[in-house]
Design a protein around this motif. Structure first.
Motif, PDB file in Angstrom:
ATOM      1  N   LEU A  13      48.443  36.387  46.179  1.00 23.30           N
ATOM      2  CA  LEU A  13      49.157  37.556  46.688  1.00 23.30           C
ATOM      3  C   LEU A  13      48.839  37.803  48.159  1.00 23.30           C
ATOM      4  CD1 LEU A  13      48.737  39.947  43.641  1.00 23.30           C
ATOM      5  CD2 LEU A  13      50.906  39.626  44.836  1.00 23.30           C
ATOM      6  N   TYR A  14      47.579  37.585  48.531  1.00 25.58           N
ATOM      7  CA  TYR A  14      47.133  37.894  49.891  1.00 25.58           C
ATOM      8  C   TYR A  14      47.443  36.763  50.875  1.00 25.58           C
ATOM      9  CZ  TYR A  14      44.173  40.177  53.396  1.00 25.58           C
ATOM     10  OH  TYR A  14      43.709  40.819  54.518  1.00 25.58           O
ATOM     11  N   THR A  65      37.681  33.120  36.901  1.00 23.85           N
ATOM     12  CA  THR A  65      38.117  32.778  38.260  1.00 23.85           C
ATOM     13  C   THR A  65      39.625  32.923  38.458  1.00 23.85           C
ATOM     14  OG1 THR A  65      38.280  30.449  37.615  1.00 23.85           O
ATOM     15  CG2 THR A  65      36.193  31.185  38.589  1.00 23.85           C
ATOM     16  N   ALA A  66      40.371  33.059  37.359  1.00 27.31           N
ATOM     17  CA  ALA A  66      41.829  33.037  37.460  1.00 27.31           C
ATOM     18  C   ALA A  66      42.382  34.271  38.163  1.00 27.31           C
ATOM     19  CB  ALA A  66      42.445  32.896  36.068  1.00 27.31           C
ATOM     20  N   ALA A  67      41.862  35.455  37.832  1.00 29.70           N
ATOM     21  CA  ALA A  67      42.374  36.684  38.454  1.00 29.70           C
ATOM     22  C   ALA A  67      42.066  36.734  39.948  1.00 29.70           C
ATOM     23  CB  ALA A  67      41.829  37.914  37.735  1.00 29.70           C
ATOM     24  N   PRO A  68      40.830  36.396  40.399  1.00 27.64           N
ATOM     25  CA  PRO A  68      40.611  36.334  41.850  1.00 27.64           C
ATOM     26  C   PRO A  68      41.538  35.336  42.531  1.00 27.64           C
ATOM     27  CG  PRO A  68      38.510  36.430  40.703  1.00 27.64           C
ATOM     28  CD  PRO A  68      39.565  36.251  39.651  1.00 27.64           C
ATOM     29  N   LEU A 124      35.478  41.984  39.230  1.00 26.01           N
ATOM     30  CA  LEU A 124      36.357  42.945  39.914  1.00 26.01           C
ATOM     31  C   LEU A 124      36.132  42.904  41.420  1.00 26.01           C
ATOM     32  CD1 LEU A 124      36.459  46.117  37.619  1.00 26.01           C
ATOM     33  CD2 LEU A 124      37.691  43.947  37.440  1.00 26.01           C
ATOM     34  N   ASP A 125      34.873  42.771  41.847  1.00 23.19           N
ATOM     35  CA  ASP A 125      34.588  42.636  43.278  1.00 23.19           C
ATOM     36  C   ASP A 125      35.267  41.394  43.848  1.00 23.19           C
ATOM     37  OD1 ASP A 125      33.087  44.934  43.700  1.00 23.19           O
ATOM     38  OD2 ASP A 125      31.183  43.964  43.222  1.00 23.19           O
ATOM     39  N   ASN A 126      35.246  40.302  43.094  1.00 23.15           N
ATOM     40  CA  ASN A 126      35.862  39.062  43.563  1.00 23.15           C
ATOM     41  C   ASN A 126      37.376  39.202  43.672  1.00 23.15           C
ATOM     42  OD1 ASN A 126      33.425  37.734  43.796  1.00 23.15           O
ATOM     43  ND2 ASN A 126      33.525  36.809  41.764  1.00 23.15           N
ATOM     44  N   ILE A 127      37.989  39.915  42.723  1.00 24.24           N
ATOM     45  CA  ILE A 127      39.438  40.142  42.805  1.00 24.24           C
ATOM     46  C   ILE A 127      39.765  40.932  44.066  1.00 24.24           C
ATOM     47  CG2 ILE A 127      41.431  41.233  41.702  1.00 24.24           C
ATOM     48  CD1 ILE A 127      40.046  40.801  39.007  1.00 24.24           C
ATOM     49  N   ALA A 128      38.998  42.001  44.319  1.00 27.95           N
ATOM     50  CA  ALA A 128      39.238  42.822  45.512  1.00 27.95           C
ATOM     51  C   ALA A 128      39.006  42.020  46.783  1.00 27.95           C
ATOM     52  CB  ALA A 128      38.347  44.058  45.478  1.00 27.95           C
ATOM     53  N   MET A 129      37.942  41.224  46.819  1.00 29.19           N
ATOM     54  CA  MET A 129      37.642  40.434  48.010  1.00 29.19           C
ATOM     55  C   MET A 129      38.765  39.450  48.296  1.00 29.19           C
ATOM     56  SD  MET A 129      34.402  37.905  48.758  1.00 29.19           S
ATOM     57  CE  MET A 129      34.896  36.791  47.423  1.00 29.19           C
TER      58      MET A 129
END
Length: 333
Positions: A205-206, A196-199, A239-244
């Motif tokens: 950032l967002y 969960t840390a990277a998302p 990876l999908d969660n990071i992008a979302m």
């Protein structure tokens, strides 16, 4: 292998590039379009070269890499890392290699040209991307956030060869209309933090507004590229969660499922993904509205504008062409 890059138009970018040990396992006699061995680090270098050569002044990049011990010959440095990330103080962070500055394309290219240049020293590494051991994705995204916002945390790692790190977005008069993005390229999961840390780091950032004119209030998108077989060394859901959380969506369905990250299996697919990301990260096209939509310092350039002399508008200030209302043999609009 993982790498993270940020790009914006006239853009601002931070880039992160590193590899797990073992990514040089492909047959050495196979080469890609740049003449590098056809393995992940070779394909990553080639794709970045092609992006640098192809974007011209449309984007300005910076470069980060996953932290690893310095090697004077630019050899893989995984031997300098211990058997887990938490006990590897020189292998568990994101490391700034090239700052985001106009005119830095030649310096960026030195990190991906296959030539080991420079020496190990305080704040300095030889200029060439090499393979490492661990994949601190969340910590790298956190460091990218600190750098882009000009709020460096304690012990911020940089190997730029400079004594200090500048704030790339500070005092940018066009920041409100300039997109700022991070590109994360990885072939593996985060080996230093929970899933969960990277998302969460991408969400930080967002945070803000895309049209904010200050570094602290700017929403910074995170694009994600999964390099290699889906579900191999990385979890597609993560990876999908990071992008979302980073506000991006590739719309890709090539794997038979809808994914927000960009999948890439080789240099050609990686170059295509990077080109799509750079195109998506450009400012909007100029429209006739009295504003500088494309961040070039001009308003409504290249678009027809009109006057309306019967209505008292003698300068070409109107976006919509008025109808001729006087039959006087003159161009009233």
């Amino acid at each position: 292998m993982a790498w993270c890059a940020a790009a914006t138009s006239m853009s601002n970018g931070a880039s992160d590039c590193s590899c797990h040990s073992g990514n040089n396992s492909n047959a050495g006699f196979l080469t890609n379009r740049c003449g590098f061995p056809r393995n992940k680090i070779g394909d990553a270098k080639c794709s970045l070269q092609r992006i640098l050569d192809g974007t011209g002044g449309d984007a300005t990049f910076g470069l980060m890499q996953f932290e690893h011990p310095c090697d004077a010959a630019c050899n893989a440095s995984s031997a300098g890392c211990s058997n887990n990330c938490t006990s590897s103080p020189n292998c568990d962070d994101g490391q700034l290699a090239v700052e985001i500055q106009s005119g830095n394309a030649n310096l960026m290219r030195e990190w991906v040209d296959g030539q080991c240049q420079g020496t190990c020293g305080s704040g300095n590494y030889p200029r060439e991307l090499t393979t490492g051991q661990w994949t601190p994705i969340a910590r790298s995204l956190t460091r990218a956030n600190e750098y882009l916002r000009g709020q460096l945390g304690a012990g911020f790692p940089f190997v730029t060869g400079q004594s200090t790190v500048s704030a790339p977005l500070a005092n940018d008069p066009q920041l409100a209309c300039r997109p700022v993005s991070v590109i994360l390229l990885t072939d593996g999961d985060d080996t230093c933090d929970m899933a969960t840390a990277a998302p969460d780091a991408a969400g930080m950032l967002y945070a803000g507004q895309l049209n904010a004119g200050t570094a602290g209030g700017k929403a910074i998108r995170t694009y994600v590229i999964g390099f290699g077989a889906s579900g191999g060394n990385f979890n597609p859901t993560v990876l999908d969660n990071i992008a979302m959380r980073g506000g991006t969506d590739s719309g890709d369905t090539s794997t038979g499922m809808a994914h927000r990250y960009f999948p890439a299996m080789n240099e050609e697919q990686l170059s295509l993904a990077l080109n799509r990301i750079i195109a998506d990260a450009q400012p909007p096209q100029e429209v006739c509205n009295g504003m500088d939509d494309d961040c070039d310092g001009n308003s409504d350039e290249g678009l027809p504008k009109f006057c309306n002399k019967p209505a008292g508008v003698t300068d070409k200030a109107l976006c919509e062409e008025p109808k001729e209302t006087l039959c006087d043999g003159m161009d009233d609009d």
